[in-house]
Design an enzyme around this catalytic site. Structure first.
Site, PDB file in Angstrom:
ATOM      1  N   HIS A 140     -10.619 -15.660  16.427  1.00 30.37           N
ATOM      2  CA  HIS A 140     -11.462 -14.775  17.154  1.00 30.37           C
ATOM      3  C   HIS A 140     -12.611 -15.576  17.685  1.00 30.37           C
ATOM      4  O   HIS A 140     -13.020 -16.667  17.393  1.00 30.37           O
ATOM      5  CB  HIS A 140     -12.126 -13.495  16.172  1.00 30.37           C
ATOM      6  CG  HIS A 140     -12.670 -14.351  14.760  1.00 30.37           C
ATOM      7  ND1 HIS A 140     -11.869 -14.725  13.893  1.00 30.37           N
ATOM      8  CD2 HIS A 140     -14.074 -14.656  14.583  1.00 30.37           C
ATOM      9  CE1 HIS A 140     -12.823 -15.191  12.866  1.00 30.37           C
ATOM     10  NE2 HIS A 140     -13.916 -15.081  13.133  1.00 30.37           N
ATOM     11  N   HIS A 171     -16.422 -15.277  18.948  1.00 32.35           N
ATOM     12  CA  HIS A 171     -17.870 -14.406  19.141  1.00 32.35           C
ATOM     13  C   HIS A 171     -18.371 -14.393  20.624  1.00 32.35           C
ATOM     14  O   HIS A 171     -18.716 -15.629  21.102  1.00 32.35           O
ATOM     15  CB  HIS A 171     -18.553 -14.952  18.017  1.00 32.35           C
ATOM     16  CG  HIS A 171     -18.314 -14.964  16.617  1.00 32.35           C
ATOM     17  ND1 HIS A 171     -18.634 -14.145  15.901  1.00 32.35           N
ATOM     18  CD2 HIS A 171     -17.161 -15.818  15.931  1.00 32.35           C
ATOM     19  CE1 HIS A 171     -18.275 -14.300  14.636  1.00 32.35           C
ATOM     20  NE2 HIS A 171     -17.300 -15.590  14.762  1.00 32.35           N
TER      21      HIS A 171
END
Ligand code: DGP
Length: 152
Positions: A138, A140
């Site tokens: 992922h 951010h």
């Protein structure tokens, strides 16, 4: 530093910061050492909408949603819908190049959508030393406040 610690509030803030960092590190080490690095993660439930999230952007390959524990006024996670071995950036192979590029492009789209193009930061925590806690790659996307450098 001594001057910064003269008020009781500064000391409390400092202790809180240290405690939070230690908790984060402990949690990250536990996550890295558990089956979570291989098995499904909380993000699978977010992708399937079993767990609700505040979605900012979605296409057939990528989902972007607000982080549950925001570190800035804008804090969005951009993830591949198909993990396909990408538990972390360090596991990337040539076959992942296209999705990696797409994730980065979507990070830019998210920044535009959120109105933070004057300054935003894209972070990937890779592994326990970087405090990665969810083993589904992922990005951010952080913004909406003045960032500092170097990061903690
Ligand atoms: P990292 O520490 O880089 O692995 O970041 C994982 C992030 O995932 C962390 O900032 C908090 C976020 N997160 C964990 N669980 C959930 C959840 O159930 N919903 C949402 N929206 N975010 C979550």
């Amino acid at each position: 530093m001594a001057a910064a610690l003269t008020s009781p509030f500064s000391i409390i803030r400092c202790v809180r910061h240290i405690t939070a960092s230690v908790d984060e590190e402990t949690y990250a080490k536990t996550a890295a050492g558990s089956s979570e690095t291989r098995g499904p993660t909380i993000f699978d439930k977010i992708i399937s909408k079993e767990i609700p999230s505040s979605i900012v952007y979605e296409d057939e390959k990528v989902l972007a949603f607000r982080d549950i524990n925001p570190q800035a006024p804008v804090h969005v996670l951009v993830i591949p819908k198909l993990r396909n071995g990408l538990t972390q950036l360090g596991k990337a192979e040539t076959r992942h190049a296209e999705i990696l590029g797409h994730l980065l492009y979507v990070a830019k789209l998210v920044a535009e959508k959120e109105g933070i193009t004057d300054g935003f930061r894209v972070v990937i925590n890779n592994g326990p030393t970087a405090c990665q806690s969810v083993y589904h790659l992922h990005l951010h996307v952080l913004g909406g406040r003045q960032m500092k450098w170097p990061p903690g």
